[in-house]
Design an enzyme around this catalytic site. Structure first.
Site, PDB file in Angstrom:
ATOM      1  N   ALA A  81      -2.743   1.316  -4.874  1.00 50.97           N
ATOM      2  CA  ALA A  81      -2.219   2.529  -4.230  1.00 50.97           C
ATOM      3  C   ALA A  81      -1.464   3.344  -5.264  1.00 50.97           C
ATOM      4  O   ALA A  81      -1.174   2.857  -6.367  1.00 50.97           O
ATOM      5  CB  ALA A  81      -1.267   2.161  -3.095  1.00 50.97           C
ATOM      6  N   LYS A  82      -1.145   4.564  -4.947  1.00 51.49           N
ATOM      7  CA  LYS A  82      -0.275   5.373  -5.810  1.00 51.49           C
ATOM      8  C   LYS A  82       0.385   6.429  -4.958  1.00 51.49           C
ATOM      9  O   LYS A  82      -0.187   6.871  -3.962  1.00 51.49           O
ATOM     10  CB  LYS A  82      -1.097   6.058  -6.912  1.00 51.49           C
ATOM     11  CG  LYS A  82      -0.262   6.534  -8.069  1.00 51.49           C
ATOM     12  CD  LYS A  82       0.098   5.361  -8.938  1.00 51.49           C
ATOM     13  CE  LYS A  82       0.632   5.769 -10.292  1.00 51.49           C
ATOM     14  NZ  LYS A  82       0.452   4.664 -11.235  1.00 51.49           N
TER      15      LYS A  82
END
Ligand code: GLU
Length: 424
Positions: A104-105
């Protein structure tokens, strides 16, 4: 092809490796696409009494192998597309070093230098307010990235518990020690970069002692990479940051550079003086005749336009996405070995994983323990990538993606029985 976006680069590399793996088209579409994307507007009461709004993002790319994992960056260049690319990189990074996470980011489009500390805190808390149901120790675990640090992580931890979430140390990594951070997390990414560089030198039959190194970016990643390479006997002959680029043929004493940056330089190299040193144009750091080049600043630095001028024997990617897709082929044509970001800079998320493991077990490991585990894990991942590249006759980047993609595809197939296995 110069000026291609990070997403173009990440997608092109993924497609190339997926084709080489003969990945089933359905699986390819599934694991190549983000599972969830969120964009929010965050209101912030500014110090002058005015109201400002900021756009924030979180892209949860894959949960096939474990909870979503990845940092949050504060930068003017942040948009949904960039975060989408960085989230995919996290999936491949966690898979290639074989830690039990997806990817994720997150990010907020802002200029953190133009905000006061109190405004940054309100912005961070506002981001958590909008995103919180998505976070959690077994769901999605944020961490630092460009322009975020232990302080920002502390605000996230606090805001989550203020909002009624169970106070769990394992819900955020990159925390200060006092809130359950891990020893060695600060130096982890740079340490991993140095390990990957030393591994590459040895695999190419080059004794690290006396090898010349240029480091672009002297922040959280580059400064530690420079320190550990210097400690290993390499000569760090050039360093740069947003303020300047410095060159010294005999090599820098990295501890003096770090002392300057954390003291009189107020975070920057500018103003550093020593005998035999000269200032060079900042762009020249990428084209110096050195053994190892470490781009540890931002993405998109080595492009189709400047790749032909790169003279380093080895590039070790400290930043995420510093090399555009079209540049890779030019570098390969010149016999330059590129150790790709998803392996080279994985040390940060590896020690984030160690932090999470310590938090879940209510333990604290010693610095020696963390470093030994980090070195062993990085070396194993580097070996696997180099061996895959040799076996498949491809670049280290393609090999790293092949390893990562096959692990994610296998996990997805194991979880969803209707998904065909690799190769159809
Ligand atoms: N932001 C770092 C990266 O890009 C670390 C992420 C983490 O620790 O979760 O790998």
């Amino acid at each position: 092809m110069a000026g291609t976006s990070l997403l173009d680069t990440v997608t092109s590399v993924f497609e190339q490796a997926a084709s080489k793996l003969n990945l089933d088209p359905g699986v390819r579409a599934l694991i190549g696409s983000p599972e969830r994307e969120i964009a929010v507007t965050i209101p912030v009461a500014m110090d002058d009494g005015g109201l400002a709004t900021f756009r924030g993002y979180r892209v949860q790319h894959s949960s096939a192998r474990g909870p979503y994992k990845g940092g949050i960056r504060y930068d003017t260049g942040v948009d949904l597309e960039e975060v989408r690319a960085l989230a995919a990189l996290m999936t491949w990074k966690c898979a290639v070093v074989d830690i039990p996470y997806g990817g994720a980011k997150g990010g907020i489009c802002c200029d953190p230098k133009a905000l006061s500390k109190r405004e940054l805190e309100r912005l961070t808390r506002g981001y958590v307010n909008m995103m919180d149901p998505l976070f959690g120790p077994q769901v999605d675990i944020p961490a630092p990235d460009v322009n975020t640090d232990e302080t920002v992580m502390s605000w996230i931890v606090d805001e989550r518990s203020e909002r009624g979430a169970l106070w769990s140390r394992a819900s955020v990594t990159g925390k200060p020690l006092v809130l359950g951070g891990s020893r060695g997390r600060r130096e982890a990414t740079g340490r991993g970069v140095a390990t990957a560089a030393l591994h590459a030198l040895r695999r190419l039959g080059m004794d690290p002692v006396g090898r010349t190194v240029a480091v672009q970016g002297f922040g959280k990643v580059g400064s530690w990479a420079a320190k550990f390479l210097h400690d290993a006997g390499c000569k760090v002959v050039a360093v740069s940051d947003v303020s300047c680029a410095l060159f010294r043929e005999e090599g820098f004493d990295v501890s003096l550079l770090t002392e300057h940056v954390s003291g009189a330089g107020a975070g920057l190299l500018q103003g550093y003086e020593c005998e035999g040193m000269c200032e060079i144009p900042r762009a020249d750091i990428l084209t110096l005749d050195v053994d190892v080049l470490v781009p540890a600043a931002l993405e998109g630095q080595i492009t189709a336009d400047n790749a032909g001028a790169v003279k380093a024997r080895i590039i070790v990617e400290g930043a995420n996405g510093p090399t555009e897709f079209a540049a890779d082929e030019i570098l390969a044509g010149h016999g330059i070995t590129v150790v790709p970001d998803i392996v080279a800079n994985a040390g940060g998320v590896v020690v984030s994983y160690f932090e999470w493991v310590q938090n879940l077990q209510c333990l604290q490991w010693s610095m020696d323990d963390v470093m030994a585990r980090l070195d062993a894990l990085m070396t194993k991942a580097c070996d696997e990538v180099w061996n895959t590249a040799a076996r498949e006759g491809c670049s280290l980047r393609t090999a790293a993606y092949m390893l990562a993609i096959s692990r994610v595809a296998e996990a997805a197939a194991a979880r969803f029985s209707s998904i065909p296995r690799r190769g159809g």
